[in-house]
Write a protein that holds these residues in place. Sequence first.
Motif, PDB file in Angstrom:
ATOM      1  N   GLU A  28       3.999  -2.362   7.145  1.00 55.28           N
ATOM      2  CA  GLU A  28       3.065  -3.464   6.929  1.00 55.28           C
ATOM      3  C   GLU A  28       2.503  -4.037   8.227  1.00 55.28           C
ATOM      4  O   GLU A  28       1.514  -4.757   8.215  1.00 55.28           O
ATOM      5  CB  GLU A  28       3.755  -4.591   6.145  1.00 55.28           C
ATOM      6  CG  GLU A  28       4.017  -4.215   4.700  1.00 55.28           C
ATOM      7  CD  GLU A  28       4.656  -5.368   3.940  1.00 55.28           C
ATOM      8  OE1 GLU A  28       4.433  -5.453   2.733  1.00 55.28           O
ATOM      9  OE2 GLU A  28       5.379  -6.177   4.543  1.00 55.28           O
ATOM     10  N   LEU A  29       3.173  -3.746   9.340  1.00 51.49           N
ATOM     11  CA  LEU A  29       2.668  -4.225  10.628  1.00 51.49           C
ATOM     12  C   LEU A  29       1.417  -3.459  11.050  1.00 51.49           C
ATOM     13  O   LEU A  29       0.692  -3.884  11.945  1.00 51.49           O
ATOM     14  CB  LEU A  29       3.741  -4.073  11.710  1.00 51.49           C
ATOM     15  CG  LEU A  29       4.964  -4.968  11.552  1.00 51.49           C
ATOM     16  CD1 LEU A  29       6.094  -4.470  12.435  1.00 51.49           C
ATOM     17  CD2 LEU A  29       4.612  -6.400  11.917  1.00 51.49           C
ATOM     18  N   ARG A  30       1.208  -2.323  10.435  1.00 49.89           N
ATOM     19  CA  ARG A  30       0.040  -1.472  10.685  1.00 49.89           C
ATOM     20  C   ARG A  30      -0.135  -1.097  12.156  1.00 49.89           C
ATOM     21  O   ARG A  30      -1.237  -1.052  12.686  1.00 49.89           O
ATOM     22  CB  ARG A  30      -1.245  -2.116  10.125  1.00 49.89           C
ATOM     23  CG  ARG A  30      -1.210  -2.251   8.617  1.00 49.89           C
ATOM     24  CD  ARG A  30      -2.538  -1.985   7.974  1.00 49.89           C
ATOM     25  NE  ARG A  30      -2.947  -0.608   8.086  1.00 49.89           N
ATOM     26  CZ  ARG A  30      -4.198  -0.217   8.338  1.00 49.89           C
ATOM     27  NH1 ARG A  30      -5.151  -1.106   8.531  1.00 49.89           N
ATOM     28  NH2 ARG A  30      -4.496   1.060   8.419  1.00 49.89           N
ATOM     29  N   LYS A  31       0.982  -0.844  12.802  1.00 53.10           N
ATOM     30  CA  LYS A  31       0.925  -0.280  14.155  1.00 53.10           C
ATOM     31  C   LYS A  31       1.129   1.223  14.002  1.00 53.10           C
ATOM     32  O   LYS A  31       1.786   1.668  13.053  1.00 53.10           O
ATOM     33  CB  LYS A  31       2.072  -0.839  14.995  1.00 53.10           C
ATOM     34  CG  LYS A  31       1.723  -2.069  15.798  1.00 53.10           C
ATOM     35  CD  LYS A  31       2.898  -2.430  16.707  1.00 53.10           C
ATOM     36  CE  LYS A  31       2.825  -3.855  17.185  1.00 53.10           C
ATOM     37  NZ  LYS A  31       1.980  -4.111  18.306  1.00 53.10           N
ATOM     38  N   PRO A  32       0.594   2.023  14.924  1.00 54.89           N
ATOM     39  CA  PRO A  32       0.876   3.456  14.890  1.00 54.89           C
ATOM     40  C   PRO A  32       2.388   3.670  14.828  1.00 54.89           C
ATOM     41  O   PRO A  32       3.130   3.055  15.596  1.00 54.89           O
ATOM     42  CB  PRO A  32       0.308   3.958  16.215  1.00 54.89           C
ATOM     43  CG  PRO A  32      -0.785   2.995  16.531  1.00 54.89           C
ATOM     44  CD  PRO A  32      -0.318   1.668  16.022  1.00 54.89           C
ATOM     45  N   MET A  33       2.821   4.508  13.893  1.00 57.34           N
ATOM     46  CA  MET A  33       4.257   4.601  13.658  1.00 57.34           C
ATOM     47  C   MET A  33       4.649   6.008  13.240  1.00 57.34           C
ATOM     48  O   MET A  33       3.914   6.689  12.546  1.00 57.34           O
ATOM     49  CB  MET A  33       4.591   3.604  12.543  1.00 57.34           C
ATOM     50  CG  MET A  33       5.983   3.704  11.998  1.00 57.34           C
ATOM     51  SD  MET A  33       6.306   2.238  10.984  1.00 57.34           S
ATOM     52  CE  MET A  33       7.614   2.892   9.985  1.00 57.34           C
ATOM     53  N   VAL A  34       5.821   6.441  13.710  1.00 57.15           N
ATOM     54  CA  VAL A  34       6.355   7.748  13.328  1.00 57.15           C
ATOM     55  C   VAL A  34       7.747   7.542  12.759  1.00 57.15           C
ATOM     56  O   VAL A  34       8.519   6.722  13.261  1.00 57.15           O
ATOM     57  CB  VAL A  34       6.444   8.685  14.546  1.00 57.15           C
ATOM     58  CG1 VAL A  34       6.964  10.050  14.128  1.00 57.15           C
ATOM     59  CG2 VAL A  34       5.099   8.831  15.198  1.00 57.15           C
ATOM     60  N   LEU A  35       8.057   8.274  11.703  1.00 58.87           N
ATOM     61  CA  LEU A  35       9.365   8.160  11.074  1.00 58.87           C
ATOM     62  C   LEU A  35      10.212   9.365  11.480  1.00 58.87           C
ATOM     63  O   LEU A  35       9.792  10.507  11.296  1.00 58.87           O
ATOM     64  CB  LEU A  35       9.176   8.121   9.554  1.00 58.87           C
ATOM     65  CG  LEU A  35      10.384   7.764   8.709  1.00 58.87           C
ATOM     66  CD1 LEU A  35      10.869   6.365   9.042  1.00 58.87           C
ATOM     67  CD2 LEU A  35      10.043   7.864   7.236  1.00 58.87           C
ATOM     68  N   ALA A  36      11.393   9.107  12.055  1.00 50.75           N
ATOM     69  CA  ALA A  36      12.287  10.193  12.456  1.00 50.75           C
ATOM     70  C   ALA A  36      13.435  10.289  11.463  1.00 50.75           C
ATOM     71  O   ALA A  36      14.180   9.330  11.275  1.00 50.75           O
ATOM     72  CB  ALA A  36      12.827   9.923  13.861  1.00 50.75           C
ATOM     73  N   LEU A  37      13.565  11.435  10.808  1.00 48.13           N
ATOM     74  CA  LEU A  37      14.651  11.622   9.842  1.00 48.13           C
ATOM     75  C   LEU A  37      15.856  12.199  10.565  1.00 48.13           C
ATOM     76  O   LEU A  37      15.852  13.349  10.978  1.00 48.13           O
ATOM     77  CB  LEU A  37      14.225  12.589   8.729  1.00 48.13           C
ATOM     78  CG  LEU A  37      12.973  12.277   7.935  1.00 48.13           C
ATOM     79  CD1 LEU A  37      12.808  13.308   6.830  1.00 48.13           C
ATOM     80  CD2 LEU A  37      13.056  10.885   7.340  1.00 48.13           C
ATOM     81  N   ASN A  38      16.899  11.388  10.707  1.00 48.11           N
ATOM     82  CA  ASN A  38      18.085  11.844  11.408  1.00 48.11           C
ATOM     83  C   ASN A  38      19.140  12.330  10.416  1.00 48.11           C
ATOM     84  O   ASN A  38      19.113  11.956   9.244  1.00 48.11           O
ATOM     85  CB  ASN A  38      18.635  10.693  12.259  1.00 48.11           C
ATOM     86  CG  ASN A  38      19.644  11.171  13.286  1.00 48.11           C
ATOM     87  OD1 ASN A  38      19.667  12.346  13.638  1.00 48.11           O
ATOM     88  ND2 ASN A  38      20.471  10.265  13.756  1.00 48.11           N
ATOM     89  N   MET A  39      20.041  13.156  10.898  1.00 43.92           N
ATOM     90  CA  MET A  39      21.166  13.675  10.119  1.00 43.92           C
ATOM     91  C   MET A  39      20.710  14.542   8.956  1.00 43.92           C
ATOM     92  O   MET A  39      21.338  14.569   7.894  1.00 43.92           O
ATOM     93  CB  MET A  39      22.040  12.525   9.616  1.00 43.92           C
ATOM     94  CG  MET A  39      22.373  11.560  10.732  1.00 43.92           C
ATOM     95  SD  MET A  39      23.800  10.587  10.440  1.00 43.92           S
ATOM     96  CE  MET A  39      23.646   9.355  11.718  1.00 43.92           C
ATOM     97  N   MET A  40      19.618  15.260   9.189  1.00 42.71           N
ATOM     98  CA  MET A  40      19.144  16.190   8.177  1.00 42.71           C
ATOM     99  C   MET A  40      20.168  17.287   7.941  1.00 42.71           C
ATOM    100  O   MET A  40      20.392  17.708   6.803  1.00 42.71           O
ATOM    101  CB  MET A  40      17.819  16.818   8.636  1.00 42.71           C
ATOM    102  CG  MET A  40      16.600  16.040   8.246  1.00 42.71           C
ATOM    103  SD  MET A  40      16.395  15.960   6.491  1.00 42.71           S
ATOM    104  CE  MET A  40      15.080  17.142   6.273  1.00 42.71           C
TER     105      MET A  40
END
Lengths: 76, 666
Positions: free
Chosen positions: B104-116
């Motif tokens: 919701e902050l609408r900043k450029p963002m990347v999601l890192a999926l850990n422990m795959m």
Amino acid sequence: MTLDKLKIGENSVIDTVGGQGALRRRLLDMGLTPGTKVAMRKKAPMGDPVEIKLRGYELTLRLEDAEKITLRGEGK
Amino acid sequence: MNITFALAGNQNCGKTTLFNQLTGSRQHVGNFPGVTVERKEGDILGHEGAHVVDLPGIYSISPYTAEEVVTRDYLLSDEPQGIINIIDVTNIERNLYLTLQMIELRKPMVLALNMMGELLSSGGSVDVEGLSRELGVPVIAIDALSGDGVHDLVDKAIETVQNDIRPQKVDFCSGPVHRALHSVVHIIEDHARQHNVPLRFAASKLVEGDGPMAELLDLHEADMEVINYIVEDMEKTLGIDREAALADMRYTFIENVCQKTVKHPGETKEQRRSWKIDRVLTHKVYGIPIFLGIMLLVFWITFGLVGPVLSGAFEGLIDSTIGLIDMGLTRAAVSPWLHSLIIDGACAGIGSVLSFLPTIVVLFFCLSILEDSGYMARVAFVMDRLLRTIGLSGRSFVPMLIGFGCSVPAIMATRTLPGERDRKMTILLIPFMSCSAKLPIYTVICQAFFPKYKPLVMLGLYVTGILVGVLIGFMLKSSLFRGRPAPFVLELPAYRMPSPKSSFFLMWEKAKDFLVKAFTVIFMASIVIWLLQNLDFGFNMVSDTADSMLVAIGRRIAPVFKPLGFGRWECAAALMAGLGAKEAVVSTLSMLMGGEAAISTLFASNLQAVSFLVFTLLYMPCVAAMAAVKRELGGMGKAAGMMAFQTGVAWIVSFMVYTFGLALGF
């Protein structure tokens, strides 16, 4: 029935979350929302706090706080 | 390129491990302004100009804890251009809860999926592309421990910022919440733009009933009334209050997304293993003894096994360095006072403190293993009941226990405690746990006055320290720290192998912290104490310590201790010298009395000796501990206040001991 009364090994579903301020918000943020399935896992050596399982993870909270969470029906 | 990323995520999701992978050893640790929340930052390896700030591990952007407020203020500021959000996929529902708020902050963002890896090997899976589509942000699978995928993550993160790719969607709602949010959006649109706050984030927070957001937007009373009306209407339709409504909305959305994109085995192999381990470690009967055993082992390793060997070797090194400096000074024919100032003042002071360094490093190595493996959360679970009586949680137990070894690492260890109130209160109570440097004082005085009851008196002192600590805890709970303690709603993460890299970085960081202290505060203090010991008030060197400023001040303040039964100036001077390091109390006493044997003539009665011991037990800690307090509380003023408080408590307790002792005829 409230969450603190749930016996070890029993499951139930959360109905309402009471309490107030930071505590209540924390409970909601941790995923204790109405309709969530919870299971009672164990009690700490001194009988309090307790360990519950919900949303695929383990959480510990105190009995006095668990008392503020009501459940739908009895545990099973 | 000059980009700053905010690294955010829940606790126990591998955030620190990822941070270490990103930055290597080039880290800078400080505090967020005005609070005792740690701020770590560093340059990203292999990407010139890319910078990352590690935010505290939180579960939600709520306005309650200092950690949450700091994170929120930082994310709302212009400093971070992008967000790297790391999540633990074995526990994906709860982890995504924070993600939704950050989107919701609408900043450029990347999601890192850990422990795959953990999820895959247990028969689960995540449709990475599908998840990315559902959430509207780029998603990269990584393994923070091995570093797999971290490179791709950084590339993606930089690309997102450079091309200004913002989260694609912000609508996670439906029904009444949806209607309320959209109505509020219209009302606050201008205010949000004016105050540079992301619109959607502001609306969600307002509907949630978040006070600070209303203030930030500077809304008119009339607007607030309308918003309140809208929200009340929503509450009525839904039959639940605003906070629950929004939490429910987020979790419902997450459940839907997960149903479509995540296959979760219910319980991973690691979680099953943890359950088995916990059958022993948090067992009803063995849980506490096992914990005490583990702590005993940690103490034995640090103070008994590795510590002394390393300290010995280290001390040898320090001594020979000082020897070299000494020789150099002699050869250069420096004036005797300067020579003594450098060797007996500065070098000796720093040297004695530096010899702690190996102990601290080893201790933090053990602690980081306990923390990273997930055992520390179990300690909190097992010991919580005990500490609750004084208004703290089980989390404070380990730092307090370490206080019996040395206050310095104990105070440094409070940094991992959740909640500023708990952290401050624990710091305040730690010095009441009698540290090992006071042992020589007890030994010598006991030997001189009650050789027969030595163990009993010693035990009595330790118990007195704990009792006074508990009492102070009670008092603080209902006065200075009346505020609500951090809620004790704690995740018990699955046990995992600690990462050697993280342990190493923590050791290095604590060592650096300590070295900085040794060469600033402790250096200054050693010089001051040396000056006091060796100069008179005309700033002339004295040949006999008895003529020094220390003794003169000792004579001046000795009357303060008269009501406590030890009004002799030797005691006052020794107590002052003890501020450098507690061991110095004994050495100063024997120097002033003319030999250790003469200490037995120091007090007229055993009661006076007891009173003196109690005062030594409780009065303000040494400069090294003071420096640690200053660092953790973030200010000299607060540290000074704490020292005054402690000395006051020591005076009162000793006074009571002496007065009651006299009344009882001792």
